[in-house]
Design a protein around this motif. Sequence first.
Motif, PDB file in Angstrom:
ATOM      1  N   LEU A  35     -51.565 -20.066  76.092  1.00  0.00           N
ATOM      2  CA  LEU A  35     -51.849 -21.434  76.509  1.00  0.00           C
ATOM      3  C   LEU A  35     -50.990 -22.371  75.675  1.00  0.00           C
ATOM      4  O   LEU A  35     -50.957 -22.262  74.447  1.00  0.00           O
ATOM      5  CB  LEU A  35     -53.331 -21.766  76.320  1.00  0.00           C
ATOM      6  N   ALA A  36     -50.292 -23.273  76.352  1.00  0.00           N
ATOM      7  CA  ALA A  36     -49.409 -24.207  75.662  1.00  0.00           C
ATOM      8  C   ALA A  36     -49.628 -25.610  76.195  1.00  0.00           C
ATOM      9  O   ALA A  36     -49.787 -25.808  77.399  1.00  0.00           O
ATOM     10  CB  ALA A  36     -47.955 -23.795  75.861  1.00  0.00           C
ATOM     11  N   GLU A  37     -49.630 -26.571  75.288  1.00  0.00           N
ATOM     12  CA  GLU A  37     -49.775 -27.974  75.666  1.00  0.00           C
ATOM     13  C   GLU A  37     -48.404 -28.489  76.088  1.00  0.00           C
ATOM     14  O   GLU A  37     -47.442 -28.371  75.332  1.00  0.00           O
ATOM     15  CB  GLU A  37     -50.304 -28.777  74.475  1.00  0.00           C
ATOM     16  N   TYR A  38     -48.319 -29.048  77.274  1.00  0.00           N
ATOM     17  CA  TYR A  38     -47.019 -29.406  77.827  1.00  0.00           C
ATOM     18  C   TYR A  38     -46.771 -30.907  77.945  1.00  0.00           C
ATOM     19  O   TYR A  38     -45.969 -31.343  78.781  1.00  0.00           O
ATOM     20  CB  TYR A  38     -46.829 -28.738  79.197  1.00  0.00           C
ATOM     21  N   ARG A  39     -47.329 -31.706  77.121  1.00  0.00           N
ATOM     22  CA  ARG A  39     -47.116 -33.160  77.191  1.00  0.00           C
ATOM     23  C   ARG A  39     -45.628 -33.498  77.073  1.00  0.00           C
ATOM     24  O   ARG A  39     -44.928 -32.956  76.236  1.00  0.00           O
ATOM     25  CB  ARG A  39     -47.835 -33.870  76.048  1.00  0.00           C
ATOM     26  N   GLY A  40     -45.184 -34.421  77.910  1.00  0.00           N
ATOM     27  CA  GLY A  40     -43.827 -34.939  77.804  1.00  0.00           C
ATOM     28  C   GLY A  40     -42.730 -34.027  78.325  1.00  0.00           C
ATOM     29  O   GLY A  40     -41.560 -34.320  78.139  1.00  0.00           O
ATOM     30  N   ILE A  41     -43.053 -32.950  78.978  1.00  0.00           N
ATOM     31  CA  ILE A  41     -42.037 -32.026  79.483  1.00  0.00           C
ATOM     32  C   ILE A  41     -41.548 -32.516  80.840  1.00  0.00           C
ATOM     33  O   ILE A  41     -42.326 -33.029  81.640  1.00  0.00           O
ATOM     34  CB  ILE A  41     -42.602 -30.590  79.556  1.00  0.00           C
ATOM     35  N   ASN A  42     -40.242 -32.388  81.084  1.00  0.00           N
ATOM     36  CA  ASN A  42     -39.717 -32.834  82.376  1.00  0.00           C
ATOM     37  C   ASN A  42     -39.444 -31.640  83.293  1.00  0.00           C
ATOM     38  O   ASN A  42     -39.479 -30.495  82.864  1.00  0.00           O
ATOM     39  CB  ASN A  42     -38.468 -33.711  82.201  1.00  0.00           C
ATOM     40  N   VAL A  43     -39.174 -31.911  84.543  1.00  0.00           N
ATOM     41  CA  VAL A  43     -39.014 -30.875  85.564  1.00  0.00           C
ATOM     42  C   VAL A  43     -37.841 -29.953  85.225  1.00  0.00           C
ATOM     43  O   VAL A  43     -37.930 -28.738  85.390  1.00  0.00           O
ATOM     44  CB  VAL A  43     -38.817 -31.514  86.961  1.00  0.00           C
ATOM     45  N   GLU A  44     -36.759 -30.517  84.742  1.00  0.00           N
ATOM     46  CA  GLU A  44     -35.576 -29.720  84.405  1.00  0.00           C
ATOM     47  C   GLU A  44     -35.910 -28.691  83.319  1.00  0.00           C
ATOM     48  O   GLU A  44     -35.526 -27.531  83.408  1.00  0.00           O
ATOM     49  CB  GLU A  44     -34.461 -30.655  83.925  1.00  0.00           C
ATOM     50  N   ASP A  45     -36.645 -29.124  82.298  1.00  0.00           N
ATOM     51  CA  ASP A  45     -37.035 -28.219  81.210  1.00  0.00           C
ATOM     52  C   ASP A  45     -37.985 -27.128  81.707  1.00  0.00           C
ATOM     53  O   ASP A  45     -37.866 -25.973  81.307  1.00  0.00           O
ATOM     54  CB  ASP A  45     -37.692 -29.000  80.073  1.00  0.00           C
ATOM     55  N   VAL A  46     -38.938 -27.496  82.555  1.00  0.00           N
ATOM     56  CA  VAL A  46     -39.885 -26.514  83.089  1.00  0.00           C
ATOM     57  C   VAL A  46     -39.140 -25.479  83.925  1.00  0.00           C
ATOM     58  O   VAL A  46     -39.411 -24.275  83.831  1.00  0.00           O
ATOM     59  CB  VAL A  46     -40.984 -27.193  83.944  1.00  0.00           C
ATOM     60  N   THR A  47     -38.189 -25.924  84.722  1.00  0.00           N
ATOM     61  CA  THR A  47     -37.409 -25.009  85.558  1.00  0.00           C
ATOM     62  C   THR A  47     -36.636 -24.021  84.687  1.00  0.00           C
ATOM     63  O   THR A  47     -36.612 -22.822  84.958  1.00  0.00           O
ATOM     64  CB  THR A  47     -36.446 -25.800  86.464  1.00  0.00           C
ATOM     65  N   GLU A  48     -36.022 -24.518  83.625  1.00  0.00           N
ATOM     66  CA  GLU A  48     -35.276 -23.663  82.697  1.00  0.00           C
ATOM     67  C   GLU A  48     -36.208 -22.669  82.004  1.00  0.00           C
ATOM     68  O   GLU A  48     -35.894 -21.482  81.879  1.00  0.00           O
ATOM     69  CB  GLU A  48     -34.581 -24.546  81.657  1.00  0.00           C
ATOM     70  N   LEU A  49     -37.363 -23.144  81.571  1.00  0.00           N
ATOM     71  CA  LEU A  49     -38.339 -22.291  80.897  1.00  0.00           C
ATOM     72  C   LEU A  49     -38.870 -21.219  81.847  1.00  0.00           C
ATOM     73  O   LEU A  49     -38.991 -20.049  81.472  1.00  0.00           O
ATOM     74  CB  LEU A  49     -39.482 -23.147  80.350  1.00  0.00           C
ATOM     75  N   ARG A  50     -39.171 -21.587  83.069  1.00  0.00           N
ATOM     76  CA  ARG A  50     -39.655 -20.614  84.062  1.00  0.00           C
ATOM     77  C   ARG A  50     -38.606 -19.538  84.330  1.00  0.00           C
ATOM     78  O   ARG A  50     -38.932 -18.366  84.489  1.00  0.00           O
ATOM     79  CB  ARG A  50     -40.032 -21.315  85.364  1.00  0.00           C
ATOM     80  N   ALA A  51     -37.338 -19.931  84.384  1.00  0.00           N
ATOM     81  CA  ALA A  51     -36.260 -18.961  84.608  1.00  0.00           C
ATOM     82  C   ALA A  51     -36.194 -17.958  83.457  1.00  0.00           C
ATOM     83  O   ALA A  51     -36.038 -16.753  83.675  1.00  0.00           O
ATOM     84  CB  ALA A  51     -34.929 -19.683  84.765  1.00  0.00           C
ATOM     85  N   LYS A  52     -36.333 -18.432  82.222  1.00  0.00           N
ATOM     86  CA  LYS A  52     -36.332 -17.533  81.050  1.00  0.00           C
ATOM     87  C   LYS A  52     -37.515 -16.571  81.113  1.00  0.00           C
ATOM     88  O   LYS A  52     -37.378 -15.396  80.805  1.00  0.00           O
ATOM     89  CB  LYS A  52     -36.422 -18.342  79.750  1.00  0.00           C
ATOM     90  N   LEU A  53     -38.658 -17.089  81.497  1.00  0.00           N
ATOM     91  CA  LEU A  53     -39.863 -16.268  81.545  1.00  0.00           C
ATOM     92  C   LEU A  53     -39.800 -15.236  82.670  1.00  0.00           C
ATOM     93  O   LEU A  53     -40.302 -14.127  82.512  1.00  0.00           O
ATOM     94  CB  LEU A  53     -41.104 -17.148  81.683  1.00  0.00           C
ATOM     95  N   ARG A  54     -39.183 -15.580  83.785  1.00  0.00           N
ATOM     96  CA  ARG A  54     -39.058 -14.634  84.896  1.00  0.00           C
ATOM     97  C   ARG A  54     -38.254 -13.400  84.495  1.00  0.00           C
ATOM     98  O   ARG A  54     -38.500 -12.308  84.986  1.00  0.00           O
ATOM     99  CB  ARG A  54     -38.404 -15.298  86.104  1.00  0.00           C
ATOM    100  N   LYS A  55     -37.296 -13.580  83.588  1.00  0.00           N
ATOM    101  CA  LYS A  55     -36.475 -12.453  83.131  1.00  0.00           C
ATOM    102  C   LYS A  55     -37.316 -11.390  82.441  1.00  0.00           C
ATOM    103  O   LYS A  55     -36.969 -10.221  82.444  1.00  0.00           O
ATOM    104  CB  LYS A  55     -35.380 -12.941  82.182  1.00  0.00           C
TER     105      LYS A  55
END
Length: 166
Positions: A29-49
């Motif tokens: 569980l992570a608190e995601y305050r202030g995160i933008n869509v571009e960062d979330v997309t990049e993070l999701r791509a890393k996690l999918r790997k």
Amino acid sequence: MANAKIINKKEEEVNALAEKMKDAKLILLAEYRGINVEDVTELRAKLRKSNSEYKITKNNITRRALEKCGIEGIEVEGPLAIIIGHEEYLEPAKAIYEYTKEHDFYKIKGGVVEGKVMTAEEIITLAKLPSRETLIGMLAGGLLGTISKLAVALDQVRLQKEGAQV
């Protein structure tokens, strides 16, 4: 009172999330305050790997899914993202930890590693460990060094015995 359709839909969400959590190696569980869509997309791509997924659900649904899995002791408050690692726990934990180092507003709140509830500090310590491949390489190097020393020592014993027999 809430509509029966809405209640059923939320119950389905809880069941689906709980099913994913039951088989997971990592629930973070992570608190995601202030995160933008571009960062979330990049993070999701890393996690999918690493065959992991990044979800944002309502806290009530998350809380009920955790309860359904028998997981207690995790604080579910504030805007939380759920990271679920299906095959391993180290790579997704490392990815999130690296992200938290780059973004001060993003924080690990806690999680579950192979059925054990862990605090944010414990997960961060785990994420700082070298990868499995690196650890195996270090072990192999240590063993190889020891074996080489043993081989040299045995060779010296052989040479001493041959010298005594001449």
